[in-house]
Design a protein around this motif. Structure first.
Motif, PDB file in Angstrom:
ATOM      1  N   TYR A 132       1.234  -0.857  -0.255  1.00 63.89           N
ATOM      2  CA  TYR A 132       0.003   0.266   0.270  1.00 63.89           C
ATOM      3  C   TYR A 132       0.958   1.375   0.160  1.00 63.89           C
ATOM      4  O   TYR A 132       0.031   2.218   0.483  1.00 63.89           O
ATOM      5  CB  TYR A 132      -1.309   0.328   0.731  1.00 63.89           C
ATOM      6  CG  TYR A 132      -2.142  -1.501   1.289  1.00 63.89           C
ATOM      7  CD1 TYR A 132      -2.920  -1.353   0.804  1.00 63.89           C
ATOM      8  CD2 TYR A 132      -1.552  -1.916   2.011  1.00 63.89           C
ATOM      9  CE1 TYR A 132      -3.400  -2.525   0.901  1.00 63.89           C
ATOM     10  CE2 TYR A 132      -2.129  -3.182   2.402  1.00 63.89           C
ATOM     11  CZ  TYR A 132      -2.929  -3.562   2.316  1.00 63.89           C
ATOM     12  OH  TYR A 132      -3.794  -4.683   2.136  1.00 63.89           O
ATOM     13  N   VAL A 133       1.835   1.073  -0.056  1.00 62.74           N
ATOM     14  CA  VAL A 133       2.741   2.229   0.021  1.00 62.74           C
ATOM     15  C   VAL A 133       2.697   3.328  -0.992  1.00 62.74           C
ATOM     16  O   VAL A 133       2.875   4.829  -0.516  1.00 62.74           O
ATOM     17  CB  VAL A 133       4.416   2.043   0.119  1.00 62.74           C
ATOM     18  CG1 VAL A 133       5.056   1.326  -0.556  1.00 62.74           C
ATOM     19  CG2 VAL A 133       5.533   2.868   0.832  1.00 62.74           C
ATOM     20  N   ASP A 134       2.607   2.674  -2.037  1.00 63.53           N
ATOM     21  CA  ASP A 134       2.652   3.924  -3.127  1.00 63.53           C
ATOM     22  C   ASP A 134       1.593   4.781  -3.010  1.00 63.53           C
ATOM     23  O   ASP A 134       1.260   5.529  -3.222  1.00 63.53           O
ATOM     24  CB  ASP A 134       2.286   3.280  -4.316  1.00 63.53           C
ATOM     25  CG  ASP A 134       3.909   2.094  -4.789  1.00 63.53           C
ATOM     26  OD1 ASP A 134       5.310   2.522  -4.723  1.00 63.53           O
ATOM     27  OD2 ASP A 134       4.330   1.597  -5.696  1.00 63.53           O
ATOM     28  N   ASP A 135      -0.008   3.845  -2.941  1.00 62.33           N
ATOM     29  CA  ASP A 135      -0.781   4.322  -2.676  1.00 62.33           C
ATOM     30  C   ASP A 135      -1.013   5.514  -1.481  1.00 62.33           C
ATOM     31  O   ASP A 135      -1.581   6.467  -1.373  1.00 62.33           O
ATOM     32  CB  ASP A 135      -2.271   3.402  -2.782  1.00 62.33           C
ATOM     33  CG  ASP A 135      -2.045   2.702  -3.536  1.00 62.33           C
ATOM     34  OD1 ASP A 135      -2.287   2.325  -4.874  1.00 62.33           O
ATOM     35  OD2 ASP A 135      -3.100   1.019  -3.300  1.00 62.33           O
ATOM     36  N   LEU A 136      -0.233   5.257  -0.676  1.00 67.07           N
ATOM     37  CA  LEU A 136      -0.244   6.290   0.478  1.00 67.07           C
ATOM     38  C   LEU A 136       0.109   7.801   0.150  1.00 67.07           C
ATOM     39  O   LEU A 136      -0.140   8.451   0.450  1.00 67.07           O
ATOM     40  CB  LEU A 136       0.231   5.795   1.534  1.00 67.07           C
ATOM     41  CG  LEU A 136       0.071   4.421   2.270  1.00 67.07           C
ATOM     42  CD1 LEU A 136       0.721   3.984   3.068  1.00 67.07           C
ATOM     43  CD2 LEU A 136      -1.290   4.827   2.833  1.00 67.07           C
ATOM     44  N   TYR A 137       1.472   7.185  -0.750  1.00 67.29           N
ATOM     45  CA  TYR A 137       1.915   8.612  -1.107  1.00 67.29           C
ATOM     46  C   TYR A 137       1.205   9.440  -1.678  1.00 67.29           C
ATOM     47  O   TYR A 137       1.289  10.404  -1.811  1.00 67.29           O
ATOM     48  CB  TYR A 137       3.634   8.500  -1.436  1.00 67.29           C
ATOM     49  CG  TYR A 137       4.328   8.183  -0.224  1.00 67.29           C
ATOM     50  CD1 TYR A 137       4.889   8.731   0.717  1.00 67.29           C
ATOM     51  CD2 TYR A 137       4.837   6.948   0.837  1.00 67.29           C
ATOM     52  CE1 TYR A 137       5.465   9.345   1.879  1.00 67.29           C
ATOM     53  CE2 TYR A 137       5.323   7.006   1.408  1.00 67.29           C
ATOM     54  CZ  TYR A 137       6.025   7.775   2.182  1.00 67.29           C
ATOM     55  OH  TYR A 137       7.255   7.233   3.368  1.00 67.29           O
ATOM     56  N   GLU A 138       0.917   8.668  -2.848  1.00 68.08           N
ATOM     57  CA  GLU A 138      -0.548   8.940  -3.590  1.00 68.08           C
ATOM     58  C   GLU A 138      -1.347  10.460  -3.124  1.00 68.08           C
ATOM     59  O   GLU A 138      -1.661  11.100  -3.223  1.00 68.08           O
ATOM     60  CB  GLU A 138      -1.329   7.924  -4.920  1.00 68.08           C
ATOM     61  CG  GLU A 138      -1.783   8.704  -5.671  1.00 68.08           C
ATOM     62  CD  GLU A 138      -2.340   7.791  -6.944  1.00 68.08           C
ATOM     63  OE1 GLU A 138      -2.820   8.241  -7.256  1.00 68.08           O
ATOM     64  OE2 GLU A 138      -2.084   6.583  -6.238  1.00 68.08           O
ATOM     65  N   HIS A 139      -2.106   9.391  -2.001  1.00 71.06           N
ATOM     66  CA  HIS A 139      -3.237  10.173  -1.013  1.00 71.06           C
ATOM     67  C   HIS A 139      -2.012  11.448  -0.179  1.00 71.06           C
ATOM     68  O   HIS A 139      -2.456  12.482  -0.194  1.00 71.06           O
ATOM     69  CB  HIS A 139      -3.898   9.509   0.029  1.00 71.06           C
ATOM     70  CG  HIS A 139      -4.461   9.824   0.319  1.00 71.06           C
ATOM     71  ND1 HIS A 139      -5.895  10.571   0.217  1.00 71.06           N
ATOM     72  CD2 HIS A 139      -3.977   9.789   1.730  1.00 71.06           C
ATOM     73  CE1 HIS A 139      -6.441  11.030   1.500  1.00 71.06           C
ATOM     74  NE2 HIS A 139      -5.492  10.299   2.577  1.00 71.06           N
ATOM     75  N   TYR A 140      -1.207  11.476  -0.354  1.00 70.35           N
ATOM     76  CA  TYR A 140      -0.488  12.587   0.863  1.00 70.35           C
ATOM     77  C   TYR A 140      -0.161  13.637  -0.271  1.00 70.35           C
ATOM     78  O   TYR A 140      -0.564  14.976   0.336  1.00 70.35           O
ATOM     79  CB  TYR A 140       1.235  12.269   0.915  1.00 70.35           C
ATOM     80  CG  TYR A 140       1.256  10.538   2.527  1.00 70.35           C
ATOM     81  CD1 TYR A 140      -0.531  10.938   3.362  1.00 70.35           C
ATOM     82  CD2 TYR A 140       2.188   9.747   2.657  1.00 70.35           C
ATOM     83  CE1 TYR A 140      -0.559  10.433   4.417  1.00 70.35           C
ATOM     84  CE2 TYR A 140       1.821   9.455   3.854  1.00 70.35           C
ATOM     85  CZ  TYR A 140       0.301   9.464   4.886  1.00 70.35           C
ATOM     86  OH  TYR A 140       0.643   8.603   5.700  1.00 70.35           O
ATOM     87  N   ARG A 141       0.404  12.805  -1.728  1.00 73.73           N
ATOM     88  CA  ARG A 141       0.690  14.359  -2.425  1.00 73.73           C
ATOM     89  C   ARG A 141      -0.438  14.907  -2.625  1.00 73.73           C
ATOM     90  O   ARG A 141      -1.371  16.581  -3.243  1.00 73.73           O
ATOM     91  CB  ARG A 141       0.576  13.406  -3.677  1.00 73.73           C
ATOM     92  CG  ARG A 141       2.187  13.243  -3.465  1.00 73.73           C
ATOM     93  CD  ARG A 141       3.664  14.477  -3.515  1.00 73.73           C
ATOM     94  NE  ARG A 141       3.373  15.708  -4.504  1.00 73.73           N
ATOM     95  CZ  ARG A 141       3.929  15.304  -5.226  1.00 73.73           C
ATOM     96  NH1 ARG A 141       4.801  14.251  -5.460  1.00 73.73           N
ATOM     97  NH2 ARG A 141       4.375  16.398  -6.105  1.00 73.73           N
ATOM     98  N   LYS A 142      -1.877  14.419  -3.052  1.00 75.67           N
ATOM     99  CA  LYS A 142      -2.973  14.974  -2.722  1.00 75.67           C
ATOM    100  C   LYS A 142      -3.543  15.949  -1.781  1.00 75.67           C
ATOM    101  O   LYS A 142      -4.610  16.674  -1.475  1.00 75.67           O
ATOM    102  CB  LYS A 142      -4.865  13.763  -3.202  1.00 75.67           C
ATOM    103  CG  LYS A 142      -4.330  12.658  -4.522  1.00 75.67           C
ATOM    104  CD  LYS A 142      -4.970  12.099  -4.552  1.00 75.67           C
ATOM    105  CE  LYS A 142      -4.886  10.895  -6.163  1.00 75.67           C
ATOM    106  NZ  LYS A 142      -6.680  10.457  -6.032  1.00 75.67           N
ATOM    107  N   ILE A 143      -3.358  15.500  -1.007  1.00 74.17           N
ATOM    108  CA  ILE A 143      -3.982  16.019   1.093  1.00 74.17           C
ATOM    109  C   ILE A 143      -2.867  17.495   1.283  1.00 74.17           C
ATOM    110  O   ILE A 143      -3.275  17.915   2.278  1.00 74.17           O
ATOM    111  CB  ILE A 143      -4.260  15.369   1.304  1.00 74.17           C
ATOM    112  CG1 ILE A 143      -3.677  15.063   1.662  1.00 74.17           C
ATOM    113  CG2 ILE A 143      -5.501  14.947   0.853  1.00 74.17           C
ATOM    114  CD1 ILE A 143      -4.026  13.478   3.607  1.00 74.17           C
TER     115      ILE A 143
END
Length: 436
Positions: free
Chosen positions: A175-186
């Motif tokens: 899930y690490v890639d999805d986590l950092y993609e979410h961090y970039r959005k918020i």
């Protein structure tokens, strides 16, 4: 009712029939001899063939059929080769097995045309037009670009930085890639306006810098985790951007922010009494707990925000950083925490600029921003040098003035053996020269 034929004079009767219904015996022998003569004549003179080819083949056409197709103009496919082979076999068999060659009549009116050789439409080679030449040139150019990209990828491939943690459940590799993609959005939602100090009446950006410089020393004294310091600064800025605070309560805001960050990040949380003692008993326990409630309500209990620490960890892993590079990057980004003017940069850009500037400080001019760093940070080296050059330039300036400025808490922290005397390294002066 029967009718008689005797009254019908126009009726013609066959001569070979008798009135009783039988055949005449007369003339049978003559008929048989005539049939025998016909059969004898048919043996002498050949019979007319049943199949007559009314169209003969000229010599030129025979040569044309025997001649192989030019491979440059008519590519030999399996289907076309089978057609050629079958046509040649049929032509050869027709010449050998035709017993009626002398009896074949050729229609002279239907002459053979020289170029009357059927050409399949899908085998005809179209003439090159001028409109096709630019597209061919574009295809060649695209192929060259693709080859250059492939060579670049081969020289500097993107490394799978999470493969080493595939067996570590705490790394959440799935899930690490999805986590950092979410961090970039918020990440923009966690940022504050860069001019929020204009709303404050009794405090300014210099007081904020003094408070954060002091909290960095407190953080080091309590030996807290790195996430705690960055979350503390984020809570201070978000609260000050929404509430007006007097000068006497500014230090209390810093203590309560650190208390909340410790409760969110740390396993062992400092007690309220320790925080009161470190503030020289400037505030009571009741004041600390009351402001804690006010701050949580003001921030709507939103503590899960991406700070520069989150991105810095990922970018250092992408850069395959050693201990020297890691300490230098944290030294530069903690210097940036103190400065109010760095609030206009998003957390991901601060982390990328700190990583790149640290690489330049350690490796010098030979520093290279790899494709792995570019992939995980979404910032290319050109962006860091051109579009975002001000961020790295400010970090180099902070490094130059760290030892001689009024706020030296970060410099003194990184001048110890615990941090490998990182602050004593020479800054990357060439970045200032190339960016001016």
């Amino acid at each position: 009712m029967a009718f008689s034929d005797e009254n019908n004079p126009n009726l013609i009767k066959p001569t070979g029939f008798l009135p009783g219904g039988g055949l005449e015996e007369r003339g049978r022998a003559n008929n048989r001899r005539a049939l025998i003569d016909i059969n004898k004549n048919s043996v002498v003179n050949q019979a007319y063939p049943c199949v007559v080819n009314k169209r003969g083949l000229s010599g030129k056409q025979e040569i044309c059929e025997k001649k192989q197709v030019d491979p440059f103009h008519r590519p030999i496919t399996r289907k076309f080769a089978a057609q050629i082979a079958s046509s040649q076999q049929l032509h050869h068999l027709s010449q050998e097995n035709n017993a009626f060659g002398h009896s074949i009549f050729v229609d002279e009116d239907c002459k053979t045309i020289e170029n009357d050789h059927p050409v399949p439409m899908f085998l005809e080679k179209p003439e090159p037009s001028l409109s096709q030449e630019p597209s061919q040139m574009e295809e060649v150019e695209m192929e060259d670009i693709a080859e250059d990209d492939a060579d670049a990828d081969a020289d500097d491939p993107v490394i799978d930085i999470d493969s080493v943690d595939s067996e570590n459940p705490l790394a959440v590799v799935e899930y690490v890639d999805d986590l950092y993609e979410h961090y970039r959005k918020i990440e923009n939602s966690s940022c504050v306006p860069p001019n929020y100090m204009n709303k404050q009446i009794d405090i300014n950006e210099k007081m904020r810098a003094i408070l954060i410089d002091w909290l960095i020393e407190v953080h080091d004294k309590f030996d807290l985790m790195g996430e705690t310091l960055f979350l503390t600064v984020n809570l201070i800025d978000r609260f000050l951007s929404q509430k007006t605070v007097v000068r006497k309560k500014l230090q209390l805001v810093g203590l309560v922010s650190m208390l909340l960050a410790c409760k969110y990040e740390e396993v062992s949380v400092p007690v309220v009494g320790d925080l009161i003692l470190i503030s020289d008993k400037a505030y009571s326990r009741t004041e600390v707990l009351e402001l804690e409630t006010v701050m949580l309500n003001c921030l709507q209990f939103n503590m899960s925000v991406p700070t520069p620490f989150v991105f810095l960890q990922r970018f250092l892993k992408a850069a395959q950083a050693d201990k020297k590079l890691e300490l230098m990057a944290f030294f530069l980004i903690e210097l940036s925490l103190v400065e109010y003017e760095m609030l206009r940069f998003p957390p991901s850009l601060l982390a990328a600029a700190a990583t790149y500037t640290a690489q330049c400080t350690i490796a010098g001019v030979e520093c290279c921003w790899s494709r792995t760093c570019e992939w995980h940070s979404s910032y290319s080296e050109e962006q860091l040098l051109c579009c975002c050059r001000e961020c790295s330039r400010l970090m180099v300036g902070f490094h130059q003035k760290a030892a001689t400025g009024k706020l030296t808490g970060v410099h003194r922290k990184y001048c110890t053996s615990k941090f490998n005397y990182t602050a004593k390294r020479e800054p990357a002066h060439f970045l200032l020269q190339t960016q001016q």
